[in-house]
Design a protein around this motif. Structure first.
Motif, PDB file in Angstrom:
ATOM      1  N   MET A  50      -0.313  90.924  30.390  1.00  0.00           N
ATOM      2  CA  MET A  50      -1.504  91.591  29.849  1.00  0.00           C
ATOM      3  C   MET A  50      -1.105  92.777  28.961  1.00  0.00           C
ATOM      4  SD  MET A  50      -4.282  90.044  31.058  1.00  0.00           S
ATOM      5  CE  MET A  50      -5.622  91.157  31.333  1.00  0.00           C
ATOM      6  N   GLY A  51      -0.112  93.522  29.366  1.00  0.00           N
ATOM      7  CA  GLY A  51       0.303  94.678  28.589  1.00  0.00           C
ATOM      8  C   GLY A  51       1.159  94.343  27.385  1.00  0.00           C
ATOM      9  N   ALA A  52       1.877  93.236  27.447  1.00  0.00           N
ATOM     10  CA  ALA A  52       2.845  92.914  26.396  1.00  0.00           C
ATOM     11  C   ALA A  52       2.232  92.139  25.227  1.00  0.00           C
ATOM     12  CB  ALA A  52       4.018  92.126  26.980  1.00  0.00           C
ATOM     13  N   PHE A  53       1.513  91.036  25.518  1.00  0.00           N
ATOM     14  CA  PHE A  53       1.056  90.203  24.394  1.00  0.00           C
ATOM     15  C   PHE A  53      -0.290  89.521  24.592  1.00  0.00           C
ATOM     16  CE2 PHE A  53       3.854  87.554  27.038  1.00  0.00           C
ATOM     17  CZ  PHE A  53       3.016  86.496  27.326  1.00  0.00           C
ATOM     18  N   PHE A  54      -0.909  89.653  25.747  1.00  0.00           N
ATOM     19  CA  PHE A  54      -2.144  88.922  26.011  1.00  0.00           C
ATOM     20  C   PHE A  54      -3.221  89.195  24.965  1.00  0.00           C
ATOM     21  CE2 PHE A  54      -6.194  88.060  28.115  1.00  0.00           C
ATOM     22  CZ  PHE A  54      -5.960  86.803  28.639  1.00  0.00           C
ATOM     23  N   TYR A  55      -3.325  90.430  24.521  1.00  0.00           N
ATOM     24  CA  TYR A  55      -4.373  90.804  23.566  1.00  0.00           C
ATOM     25  C   TYR A  55      -3.942  90.685  22.105  1.00  0.00           C
ATOM     26  CZ  TYR A  55      -6.677  92.351  27.774  1.00  0.00           C
ATOM     27  OH  TYR A  55      -7.245  92.377  29.031  1.00  0.00           O
ATOM     28  N   ASP A  56      -2.745  90.180  21.874  1.00  0.00           N
ATOM     29  CA  ASP A  56      -2.295  89.928  20.498  1.00  0.00           C
ATOM     30  C   ASP A  56      -3.210  88.853  19.907  1.00  0.00           C
ATOM     31  OD1 ASP A  56      -0.887  88.741  18.238  1.00  0.00           O
ATOM     32  OD2 ASP A  56       0.913  89.752  18.961  1.00  0.00           O
ATOM     33  N   PRO A  57      -3.823  89.102  18.746  1.00  0.00           N
ATOM     34  CA  PRO A  57      -4.756  88.118  18.177  1.00  0.00           C
ATOM     35  C   PRO A  57      -4.105  86.770  17.850  1.00  0.00           C
ATOM     36  CG  PRO A  57      -4.379  89.942  16.644  1.00  0.00           C
ATOM     37  CD  PRO A  57      -3.695  90.295  17.929  1.00  0.00           C
ATOM     38  N   ARG A  58      -2.806  86.730  17.742  1.00  0.00           N
ATOM     39  CA  ARG A  58      -2.117  85.461  17.461  1.00  0.00           C
ATOM     40  C   ARG A  58      -1.955  84.605  18.713  1.00  0.00           C
ATOM     41  NH1 ARG A  58       3.339  87.673  15.404  1.00  0.00           N
ATOM     42  NH2 ARG A  58       2.886  88.998  17.188  1.00  0.00           N
ATOM     43  N   PHE A  59      -2.154  85.199  19.882  1.00  0.00           N
ATOM     44  CA  PHE A  59      -1.966  84.500  21.158  1.00  0.00           C
ATOM     45  C   PHE A  59      -3.236  83.720  21.489  1.00  0.00           C
ATOM     46  CE2 PHE A  59      -1.903  84.692  25.927  1.00  0.00           C
ATOM     47  CZ  PHE A  59      -0.897  83.771  26.089  1.00  0.00           C
ATOM     48  N   ILE A  60      -3.147  82.393  21.406  1.00  0.00           N
ATOM     49  CA  ILE A  60      -4.305  81.526  21.599  1.00  0.00           C
ATOM     50  C   ILE A  60      -4.545  81.324  23.087  1.00  0.00           C
ATOM     51  CG2 ILE A  60      -5.272  79.242  21.158  1.00  0.00           C
ATOM     52  CD1 ILE A  60      -3.432  79.104  18.689  1.00  0.00           C
ATOM     53  N   LYS A  61      -5.798  81.539  23.489  1.00  0.00           N
ATOM     54  CA  LYS A  61      -6.173  81.373  24.888  1.00  0.00           C
ATOM     55  C   LYS A  61      -7.657  81.030  24.977  1.00  0.00           C
ATOM     56  CE  LYS A  61      -6.322  86.342  24.843  1.00  0.00           C
ATOM     57  NZ  LYS A  61      -5.759  86.447  23.521  1.00  0.00           N
TER      58      LYS A  61
END
Length: 86
Positions: A50-61
């Motif tokens: 969550m802190g490292a990359f979860f909210y990166d807009p490139r990370f598809i979820k």
């Protein structure tokens, strides 16, 4: 009598290639990862993700019901790019 000669380096290359092919085949079986699989593949806790990359807009979820899903191929590509950027 039959005598067989094996080039050790060629045998090693062949074995490593076969292992690599099998790993790719197993990875290809997954279409989606869930949070448990994502944690396993990254060796990270959920809080670290969550802190490292979860909210990166490139990370598809996608959240379906109460569960997060991540497309396996795209997630792997994102993670490989993300780690290079760190």
């Amino acid at each position: 009598m039959i005598e067989i000669s094996v080039d050790e380096n060629e045998a090693k290359k062949f074995i490593l290639k076969k292992i690599s092919d099998l790993v790719e085949e197993v990875d290809a079986e997954y279409v989606f990862w869930d949070t448990k699989e994502l944690k396993k593949r990254t060796c990270m806790s959920w809080n670290t993700i969550m802190g490292a990359f979860f909210y990166d807009p490139r990370f598809i979820k996608r959240k379906i019901g109460g569960k997060w899903y991540f497309p396996a191929r795209e997630t792997r590509a994102f993670l490989e790019q993300w780690i290079l950027e760190q």
